[in-house]
Design an enzyme around this catalytic site. Sequence first.
Site, PDB file in Angstrom:
ATOM      1  N   GLU A 172       0.872  -1.251   0.074  1.00  0.00           N
ATOM      2  CA  GLU A 172       0.066  -0.304  -0.200  1.00  0.00           C
ATOM      3  C   GLU A 172       1.110   1.288  -0.115  1.00  0.00           C
ATOM      4  O   GLU A 172       0.555   2.227   0.640  1.00  0.00           O
ATOM      5  CB  GLU A 172      -0.995   0.033   1.246  1.00  0.00           C
ATOM      6  CG  GLU A 172      -2.115  -1.145   1.069  1.00  0.00           C
ATOM      7  CD  GLU A 172      -3.128  -1.096   1.959  1.00  0.00           C
ATOM      8  OE1 GLU A 172      -3.010  -0.249   2.939  1.00  0.00           O
ATOM      9  OE2 GLU A 172      -4.015  -1.937   1.988  1.00  0.00           O
ATOM     10  N   GLU A 209      -5.575  -8.596  -0.027  1.00  0.00           N
ATOM     11  CA  GLU A 209      -6.193  -8.195   1.093  1.00  0.00           C
ATOM     12  C   GLU A 209      -7.806  -7.905   1.018  1.00  0.00           C
ATOM     13  O   GLU A 209      -8.049  -7.158  -0.009  1.00  0.00           O
ATOM     14  CB  GLU A 209      -5.977  -6.869   1.810  1.00  0.00           C
ATOM     15  CG  GLU A 209      -4.452  -6.958   2.670  1.00  0.00           C
ATOM     16  CD  GLU A 209      -4.094  -5.718   3.223  1.00  0.00           C
ATOM     17  OE1 GLU A 209      -4.920  -5.032   3.581  1.00  0.00           O
ATOM     18  OE2 GLU A 209      -2.650  -5.561   3.302  1.00  0.00           O
TER      19      GLU A 209
END
Length: 505
Positions: free
Chosen positions: A172, A303
């Site tokens: 991320e 995720e």
Amino acid sequence: MPTTIEINKQFKIGEISPRLFGSFIEHMGSVVYTGIYEPDHPDADEHGFRQDVLNKIKALNLGIIRYPGGNFTSGYDWTDTIGPIEQRKTKLELAWRGIEPNTFGLNEFFKWLKLVGSEPMMTINLGTKGIDDARNIVEYCNFPEGTYWSDLRKSHGVEQPHNVKVWCLGNELDGHWQVGRKTAYEYGRLANESSKAMKLVDDSIETVLVGSSTPKLASYPEWDRVSLEQAYETVDYLALHNYIDRCQDEDLSKKAPREPDDTPTYLARSIEFDKQIEAVIATCDYVKALVRSDKTMYLAFDEWNVHNFPEKEHQDFELGSPVDWCHFSMEDTLLFASMGLSILRRADRIKITCQSLLVNTIPLILTDAMGQSWCNPTYYVMKDLSNLAKGTVLQSVVSGSVYNTDSYQNVPFIDSVVVDSGTELICFVVNRSVKEEKIIVNTTFNFTGEIVHSELTSQNLNDKNTRENPACVQPKEVKGRVSLANQQIEITVAPYSWNTIRIGK
């Protein structure tokens, strides 16, 4: 009007990867400490691993488990986690504002994973670290012997390499919350060079490029395009992340900025998964054409989950203080199931997924420190998918009743995927309707007459499994709701239910 599903054994979407349904362990809150690892717990083994939790995880038969993060990895120094435990450093952990004693480290994870029986997916630090750190951890984990890092591993009592095949190139790094945040271009360049160096150490590994953290960022999917252009030929997968909340979609750290969805809207939000998957595939294929490559880029949805607000307050810089510890209701579970089906529908391009997270953070499994463990209802959906989604996803032509909401139009009441396992035809079905629904599946298969129908439903959509009532929402085998006539299957599913129907071929 019944829903009809047309199936032909010759029309296939793709083979299901053995890594398609996995999960995620992060050094976050109480996932590790008092989750999977609690040496003083009555059920802990000689390594400190909670056996009550371990047995629940083993039953999932997960294809892959990602470790050690997540946001945690952007401040991660793996060298702090190896060697004698008593010599390891206790440090501040900044991603989740915790204390990290490093008593559960790299080699403890692999020891635990061997008991679980899953494949590892390691995430490296490309936030505060870089190429040298990346190649060194591959050497420590995968090189047999005769070098500094491989011999150091052996000196730590690990004679044989861990042979980690899948490596995430950070996490991320487009997010404003991330330590070491980067632009898409600088990240793509760093990831490309790190992947090259890692594969020079071990050319059998596969690497995963960080994609957009969420479709809600303004940079999506531009981040994916720009970073992918820098690294397309060097990496093997592009990562996707997404969490869906019924009343808060913009910033999961704040209270709800909008009114909660009603049930029909909430259950339709898996459509956002379908849209995201198609958009990212389109982005990958555009870059493939742009760089004139013959390689198809596959996806790692590493995720994904539904999200609820935490039911326990996090205390900063306290070891094992929970983050996003919460229960999921039957309603949450139906959305979770449809999200899983969105993934399964694109098994031709999605080869890795990690439900996030396994224990104590928006979890499949909940624990109390020094106490009991129990399962959220989502656990049983994951158990069905990870154990039974094997073989080939078949192309389905579906016709049936739909509904509309303010946000979504033409939402099917029946959400389904059909899988050919080789010996069985498996129908995974979510009923989004308040009513019992009938399904007719027309096929080109011949059947043995053996039928197993498992159903997960509840009297109330708000029902949850709690420590006081851990079996409130449980799957059960039902009889008499599936019938066979030549090559046709007739199925009746309960209102608001998750179903797996297995039919011998």
